[in-house]
Scaffold this motif. Structure first.
Motif, PDB file in Angstrom:
ATOM      1  N   TRP A 453       0.830  -1.190   0.000  1.00 18.01           N
ATOM      2  CA  TRP A 453       0.000   0.000   0.000  1.00 18.01           C
ATOM      3  C   TRP A 453       0.867   1.244   0.000  1.00 18.01           C
ATOM      4  O   TRP A 453       2.070   1.188   0.293  1.00 18.01           O
ATOM      5  CB  TRP A 453      -0.964   0.009   1.183  1.00 18.01           C
ATOM      6  CG  TRP A 453      -0.303  -0.048   2.542  1.00 18.01           C
ATOM      7  CD1 TRP A 453       0.006   0.984   3.357  1.00 18.01           C
ATOM      8  CD2 TRP A 453       0.100  -1.235   3.236  1.00 18.01           C
ATOM      9  NE1 TRP A 453       0.591   0.540   4.512  1.00 18.01           N
ATOM     10  CE2 TRP A 453       0.656  -0.823   4.479  1.00 18.01           C
ATOM     11  CE3 TRP A 453       0.053  -2.604   2.943  1.00 18.01           C
ATOM     12  CZ2 TRP A 453       1.154  -1.725   5.403  1.00 18.01           C
ATOM     13  CZ3 TRP A 453       0.557  -3.495   3.871  1.00 18.01           C
ATOM     14  CH2 TRP A 453       1.095  -3.051   5.081  1.00 18.01           C
ATOM     15  N   GLN A 454       0.267   2.341  -0.356  1.00 16.58           N
ATOM     16  CA  GLN A 454       0.960   3.622  -0.402  1.00 16.58           C
ATOM     17  C   GLN A 454       0.044   4.680   0.205  1.00 16.58           C
ATOM     18  O   GLN A 454      -1.172   4.671   0.000  1.00 16.58           O
ATOM     19  CB  GLN A 454       1.299   4.002  -1.842  1.00 16.58           C
ATOM     20  CG  GLN A 454       1.921   5.384  -1.988  1.00 16.58           C
ATOM     21  CD  GLN A 454       2.224   5.736  -3.425  1.00 16.58           C
ATOM     22  OE1 GLN A 454       2.491   4.864  -4.235  1.00 16.58           O
ATOM     23  NE2 GLN A 454       2.182   7.021  -3.745  1.00 16.58           N
ATOM     24  N   VAL A 455       0.652   5.602   0.933  1.00 17.90           N
ATOM     25  CA  VAL A 455      -0.100   6.687   1.569  1.00 17.90           C
ATOM     26  C   VAL A 455       0.654   7.995   1.372  1.00 17.90           C
ATOM     27  O   VAL A 455       1.866   8.053   1.608  1.00 17.90           O
ATOM     28  CB  VAL A 455      -0.296   6.429   3.083  1.00 17.90           C
ATOM     29  CG1 VAL A 455      -0.920   7.650   3.758  1.00 17.90           C
ATOM     30  CG2 VAL A 455      -1.162   5.202   3.311  1.00 17.90           C
ATOM     31  N   ASP A 456      -0.044   9.008   0.911  1.00 17.57           N
ATOM     32  CA  ASP A 456       0.487  10.368   0.899  1.00 17.57           C
ATOM     33  C   ASP A 456      -0.156  11.116   2.057  1.00 17.57           C
ATOM     34  O   ASP A 456      -1.386  11.141   2.181  1.00 17.57           O
ATOM     35  CB  ASP A 456       0.181  11.070  -0.420  1.00 17.57           C
ATOM     36  CG  ASP A 456       0.980  10.490  -1.571  1.00 17.57           C
ATOM     37  OD1 ASP A 456       2.181  10.240  -1.372  1.00 17.57           O
ATOM     38  OD2 ASP A 456       0.400  10.272  -2.655  1.00 17.57           O
ATOM     39  N   GLY A 457       0.668  11.685   2.892  1.00 15.48           N
ATOM     40  CA  GLY A 457       0.142  12.339   4.082  1.00 15.48           C
ATOM     41  C   GLY A 457       0.960  13.554   4.459  1.00 15.48           C
ATOM     42  O   GLY A 457       1.749  14.082   3.669  1.00 15.48           O
ATOM     43  N   LYS A 458       0.775  13.942   5.707  1.00 21.59           N
ATOM     44  CA  LYS A 458       1.432  15.149   6.194  1.00 21.59           C
ATOM     45  C   LYS A 458       1.791  14.954   7.663  1.00 21.59           C
ATOM     46  O   LYS A 458       1.048  14.309   8.416  1.00 21.59           O
ATOM     47  CB  LYS A 458       0.505  16.352   6.020  1.00 21.59           C
ATOM     48  CG  LYS A 458       1.184  17.701   6.187  1.00 21.59           C
ATOM     49  CD  LYS A 458       0.241  18.839   5.828  1.00 21.59           C
ATOM     50  CE  LYS A 458       0.943  20.175   5.930  1.00 21.59           C
ATOM     51  NZ  LYS A 458       0.043  21.302   5.600  1.00 21.59           N
ATOM     52  N   ALA A 459       2.937  15.507   8.047  1.00 24.62           N
ATOM     53  CA  ALA A 459       3.353  15.498   9.452  1.00 24.62           C
ATOM     54  C   ALA A 459       3.769  16.921   9.796  1.00 24.62           C
ATOM     55  O   ALA A 459       4.940  17.286   9.656  1.00 24.62           O
ATOM     56  CB  ALA A 459       4.492  14.519   9.680  1.00 24.62           C
ATOM     57  N   GLY A 460       2.810  17.728  10.209  1.00 23.20           N
ATOM     58  CA  GLY A 460       3.091  19.131  10.505  1.00 23.20           C
ATOM     59  C   GLY A 460       3.614  19.842   9.278  1.00 23.20           C
ATOM     60  O   GLY A 460       2.957  19.887   8.225  1.00 23.20           O
ATOM     61  N   PRO A 461       4.851  20.365   9.319  1.00 22.31           N
ATOM     62  CA  PRO A 461       5.394  21.111   8.186  1.00 22.31           C
ATOM     63  C   PRO A 461       5.950  20.242   7.069  1.00 22.31           C
ATOM     64  O   PRO A 461       6.419  20.768   6.057  1.00 22.31           O
ATOM     65  CB  PRO A 461       6.519  21.922   8.836  1.00 22.31           C
ATOM     66  CG  PRO A 461       6.990  21.064   9.962  1.00 22.31           C
ATOM     67  CD  PRO A 461       5.759  20.373  10.485  1.00 22.31           C
ATOM     68  N   LEU A 462       5.917  18.931   7.229  1.00 24.69           N
ATOM     69  CA  LEU A 462       6.531  18.033   6.248  1.00 24.69           C
ATOM     70  C   LEU A 462       5.479  17.249   5.478  1.00 24.69           C
ATOM     71  O   LEU A 462       4.470  16.814   6.036  1.00 24.69           O
ATOM     72  CB  LEU A 462       7.482  17.054   6.947  1.00 24.69           C
ATOM     73  CG  LEU A 462       8.602  17.655   7.803  1.00 24.69           C
ATOM     74  CD1 LEU A 462       9.480  16.551   8.369  1.00 24.69           C
ATOM     75  CD2 LEU A 462       9.443  18.644   7.005  1.00 24.69           C
ATOM     76  N   GLN A 463       5.740  17.081   4.187  1.00 28.72           N
ATOM     77  CA  GLN A 463       4.934  16.182   3.376  1.00 28.72           C
ATOM     78  C   GLN A 463       5.484  14.768   3.529  1.00 28.72           C
ATOM     79  O   GLN A 463       6.705  14.555   3.558  1.00 28.72           O
ATOM     80  CB  GLN A 463       4.983  16.599   1.895  1.00 28.72           C
ATOM     81  CG  GLN A 463       4.376  17.963   1.610  1.00 28.72           C
ATOM     82  CD  GLN A 463       2.877  17.990   1.900  1.00 28.72           C
ATOM     83  OE1 GLN A 463       2.155  17.034   1.608  1.00 28.72           O
ATOM     84  NE2 GLN A 463       2.421  19.084   2.487  1.00 28.72           N
ATOM     85  N   GLY A 464       4.589  13.810   3.630  1.00 28.41           N
ATOM     86  CA  GLY A 464       5.026  12.435   3.843  1.00 28.41           C
ATOM     87  C   GLY A 464       4.522  11.497   2.779  1.00 28.41           C
ATOM     88  O   GLY A 464       3.413  11.658   2.261  1.00 28.41           O
TER      89      GLY A 464
END
Length: 998
Positions: A453-464
């Motif tokens: 699986w793949q997930v595009d997300g966010k961790a505060g100021p960072l793109q994940g």
């Protein structure tokens, strides 16, 4: 002609090898003590006695400093001649004068050496020249007077000999003289490189010199060879960078045109040095540069079709490089009408097996027993005995184990491992931000044994971005990329794993041996240690984790860690700021893998790679374990069977498997032994690990041509054969003095793994091996899966056992053997841990987690000093025949008398075990049958003590008033004794009892 005789066929200007042998006399033996004189000599004929005779030896030596190595002259009576003068010594020839008191054949040994150090890891140094000739002899004989030297009578050179054919220098190791090289260069005055085609019968062995045969033959020319239909024909082109470095070599092939319009397409041809299929099944290309003055062999191959028309085929191979004009080598291959058997693979010396380097055999996502297909219900993933619930971040929100504490089945109620979701957290001035996404991960199925699986997300100021997979054995692999949209300062990026308190019972790794999980612990990265993770858990549920660099490469192990250590993960380590803490807080056992403060530039990406494995991997099968009784040595099969063993492990250095990790050179002997074992209802497994490779492997020169893809870089040395026939850039490995078998260390991940898999398939099909004995292997889970698949497909009852010496020491980077090899545990059947394991002064927790294998779905045996038979029995372990220090035969007899294979094993770790001692330092494991139970007691108490058994009579199906408790007499283990169920049973320190309650 048998290609194994090629080393004897040297292109000497004097006499052939056969003539050398005819020239011998009884006074000069054909074999000699190599440890005294070395492996090489010339014999010379002295017609009549003389104060001094002169001889010029045309040795054409490949060793770097012949002038710094001694020569020893031996007279016809076998006596060393003291009076010898070295008049001129260089790589091309040696001119000596020596005293000849009698006529006859003299032997001149020219690479004598001294062996010191451990016999299995020898240090070989070559003797320096001595200057002990009598000064009076030097003066009177004229041996030291240049004006008189030419007048000395000449001894006649009879020929070159080696201590055996294998040690002999081949015609590819007799160097061209400087004059010959200059003539060759003059004939090719403007060429930046010179090319030399060679058939497989003449493997290129030197990389900083050219052989005499090239200087005599000249550069260029064509390659002519013959092959059978269906054969894989390998050949070489040697490229000598004569005037400048050569950059980015390319090879192209033309179709081979045959009779009546027949052809062999260029797609059937390959150059192994320029890429292929890696050990994980991925295509790769290799840039090839050649340093000035170096020789680069380019090994190539062509697959002759099974239906090829017999006749002559012609084509070309074209070599070119940056700024170098293309140069063609004509190929002429005569295809015989006869069809090759198995492409020629049954004869390793034909080098048809080189195509195995690019094999993808068993490279798939099919299932391996006993694992079941990965199930997918949205974010809920299921595997054998375990379930993983994914959070929106793609990380596990919960992990459940359905294994019961007995480890032989599954519980009705799953046990949750996590007290909360696993999170990747980014901390900055604004607070702590968890990596998350707005959508549920979409899981895609790669095959029954794998999903991703793949997930595009966010961790505060960072793109994940999260790339992840789960396999049927319980392995979770994460590659997490965090990218800064703008320049930013961060306080920390960390992975938080909140285990449930009741799960975090034991821990090993991060510099700790197996024990109860520490209440508060911290650890920092250090490249001196092979440490990047830990296992934490209970017997029936746990989590292994490793923190990896995106360019992770498996370190070398077993004495060689520091030659290829761990690649420090740049994101996790963060220049020494990173580490791990573990702490018990209320209902949680909190694991935090932190990386510390850092500044990121706009667009900068950090990679956080994680490998996790959910344990146990599978259930244990005590009945099968107790039924399989090991004899770990080559011996007469009837003798083995008479001692009660039914599985035989064949080590290397044995008559049917003489060469370490190359079990192909005695196939008839091995097949006959295995067939005889099968007729007796026994199984045979062989030693084959590819951790190192024997110098006897015919492919070794070709593997050397691949640089360090297969052979690890090192400082050379070791046994004499390695120093005399390899290029010097290797790590000397195991050596067996008895049969002069020497090995070099293999790289941890290479195409040799593909060869290994094909080789196992060949052995299983053609020889009938029943499995493998693995001794501190260097390969990873990718190859281990393939091993299992091949054996499972070819053999009815494949068995794999893994042995390890303790790796918890400085030379191995203080890594726990169980943790080092845990990734292999799903695919093996038992452990044998091992030398340097301490069975006497370690805790039950250490035994459970480091030795027994039980929390991971395995059982095992003991080795060092025979182990401790009383403690071993509470884990279902004995030692093996015929190893000294312990003899399991009397225990085996008691097993059979009781019927242990029909019993349920209930270990001391089971919370509702039917028999307990009420103590933590004297433990009881029960083997329960209908109407009777065998109880193994073992003490870890510091002194003599007593225990009173606490028995759950209902669980055992016995009545306390009618039960007897008997200790049968077992030689070397215990005397006969009788107790009442409520008696205080005396227990000696470090010992115990085997009691039958019925």
């Amino acid at each position: 002609m048998d290609k194994r005789l090629l080393p004897c066929m040297l292109a000497l200007a004097v006499l052939s090898c056969a003539a050398d042998l005819r020239a011998e006399t009884d006074a000069v033996p054909l074999r000699w003590n190599a440890e005294r004189f070395g492996n090489h000599r010339y014999t010379v004929q002295v017609d009549k006695p003389a104060d001094a005779v002169r001889v010029i030896l045309p040795w054409r030596r490949r060793d770097a400093h012949p002038d710094q190595v001694a020569t020893i002259v031996v007279d016809p009576d076998g006596q060393v001649v003291r009076n010898v003068a070295r008049m001129h010594v260089d790589a091309s020839s040696g001119e000596l004068a020596f005293e000849a008191r009698k006529a006859g054949v003299y032997a001149i040994y020219y690479q004598p050496y001294i062996t010191t150090g451990h016999p299995n890891y020898p240090t070989v140094t070559y003797r320096a020249p001595t200057h002990d000739a009598d000064p009076k002899w030097l003066q009177s004989s004229g041996a030291s007077d240049p004006s008189r030297e030419a007048k000395l009578p000449m001894a006649n050179v009879l020929g070159y000999q080696a201590v055996d054919d294998f040690d002999a220098y081949t015609d590819m190791e007799r160097i061209a003289t400087p004059n010959e090289q200059q003539a060759l260069l003059a004939a090719n005055a403007s060429a930046p490189w010179l090319l030399f085609p060679e058939t497989r019968e003449h493997p290129i062995r030197m990389f900083d010199q050219i052989p005499e045969r090239w200087a005599q033959r000249g550069a260029g020319g064509s390659l002519t060879d013959d092959a059978l239909r269906g054969e894989y024909l390998s050949f070489q082109v040697g490229a000598w960078a004569v005037r400048a470095a050569i950059h980015d070599v390319h090879v192209t092939f033309g179709d081979l045109r045959g009779p009546d319009g027949a052809s062999i397409p260029s797609s059937a041809m390959t150059c192994f040095n320029l890429g292929g299929i890696d050990y994980a099944g991925k295509p790769f290309d290799t840039r090839l540069d050649i340093a000035q003055g170096r020789v680069q062999p380019l090994w190539m191959g062509v697959a002759i079709p099974d239906n090829a028309k017999a006749g002559v085929y012609r084509g070309t191979v074209t070599l070119q490089a940056d700024g170098v004009p293309a140069q063609q080598i004509p190929l002429t291959i005569t295809v015989d009408a006869k069809e090759a058997v198995a492409h020629g693979d049954d004869d390793p010396f034909k080098l048809t097996r080189l195509r195995w380097l690019n094999s993808t055999l068993a490279q798939n996502n099919d299932l391996v027993k006993p694992f079941t297909a990965v199930t997918v219900h949205g974010p809920q993933l299921g595997i054998l005995g375990r379930d993983i619930q994914l959070a929106p971040s793609g990380l596990p929100a919960q992990i459940d184990s359905r294994f019961d504490e007995r480890m032989t089945g599954f519980a009705n109620t799953p046990m949750p491992l996590l007290a909360g979701p696993i999170q990747l957290l980014v901390q900055d001035a604004q607070g702590t931000h968890a990596l998350t996404a707005q959508t549920t991960p979409e899981v895609k199925i790669d095959g029954p044994a794998k999903v991703h699986w793949q997930v595009d997300g966010k961790a505060g100021p960072l793109q994940g971005n999260v790339q992840a997979s789960l396999e049927a054995d319980g392995t979770l692999i994460y590659s997490i990329a965090l990218t800064a949209a703008k320049a930013i300062s961060l306080d920390d990026i960390r992975l938080a794993i909140p285990l449930s308190n009741h799960v975090a019972q034991y821990e090993l790794g991060l510099g700790r041996t197996g024990d109860h999980a520490p209440a508060d612990f911290s650890w920092k990265w250090n490249v001196q240690n092979n440490q990047d993770g830990a296992w934490i858990g209970a017997v029936n549920g746990g989590l292994e984790f490793h923190l990896r660099d995106e360019h992770y490469r498996r370190p070398l192990n077993t004495n060689f860690y520091h030659d290829q250590p761990l690649i420090m993960p740049s994101s996790w380590d963060n220049g020494g700021h990173g580490g791990v803490t573990m702490k018990r807080v209320d209902t949680q056992y909190r694991i935090d893998a932190f990386s510390g403060p850092r500044n990121l530039a706009a667009g900068q990406t950090l990679h956080y790679d994680i490998v996790m494995r959910v344990t146990p991997f599978k259930t244990i099968h005590p009945a099968e374990h107790f039924a399989e009784r090991y004899y770990h040595a080559y011996a007469d099969l009837d003798q083995i069977k008479a001692q009660g063993a039914n599985v035989v492990n064949i080590h290397h250095a044995t008559p049917i498997n003489p060469w370490i990790n190359y079990p192909f050179l005695e196939p008839e002997k091995m097949r006959a032994y295995i067939d005889a074992a099968h007729q007796r209802g026994m199984e045979v497994k062989i030693y084959d690990t590819i951790r190192e490779l024997s110098d006897r492997a015919p492919e070794l020169p070709m593997l050397e041509s691949l640089g360090h893809e297969v052979i690890s870089a090192g400082s050379g040395g070791g046994f004499s054969w390695l120093q005399e026939h390899l290029d010097g850039d290797y790590i000397a490995a195991w050596h067996v003095p008895e049969n002069r078998d020497a090995a070099v260390i293999d790289a941890g991940q290479s195409r040799w793994h593909n060869y290994y898999i094909e080789g196992l398939d060949w052995l299983a099909r053609n020889i009938g091996i029943d499995g493998l004995y693995l001794d501190d292997v260097a390969y990873d889970r990718v190859t281990m899966k393939r091993v299992r698949k091949v054996l499972q497909a070819r053999r009815p009852h494949p068995l794999i056992d893994l042995h390890s010496a303790s790796q918890f020491d400085a030379r191995d980077g203080y890594i726990n053997s169980a943790l080092l090899y845990m990734e292999l545990f799903p695919y093996i059947d038992r452990l044998w841990f091992g030398e340097e394991f301490d069975y006497q002064h370690t805790s039950p927790a250490y035994w459970l987690t480091e030795i027994s294998g039980i929390p991971y779905g395995l059982m095992g045996e003991m080795l060092q000093g025979g182990g401790n038979p009383w403690r071993g029995m509470v884990f279902g372990m004995t030692n093996r025949l015929p190893w000294t220090g312990g003899d399991p035969r009397e225990l085996w007899k008691q097993w059979d008398a009781f019927g242990i294979e029909q019993a349920d094993m209930i270990g001391w770790w089971v919370h509702d075990a039917p028999v307990k001692t009420g103590r933590d330092d004297v433990l009881a494991t029960s083997y329960v049958r209908k109407g009777k139970t065998m109880i193994a007691l073992a003490s870890w108490a510091p002194g003599k003590t007593t225990v009173t058994l606490q028995v759950d009579w209902k669980a055992l199906g016995l009545k306390s008033g009618q039960a007897t408790l008997v200790a049968p007499a077992i030689a070397g283990f215990q005397p006969a004794a009788t107790f009442k169920p409520g008696d205080a049973i005396p227990v000696e320190p470090g010992k115990g009892w085997l009691l039958v309650l019925q």
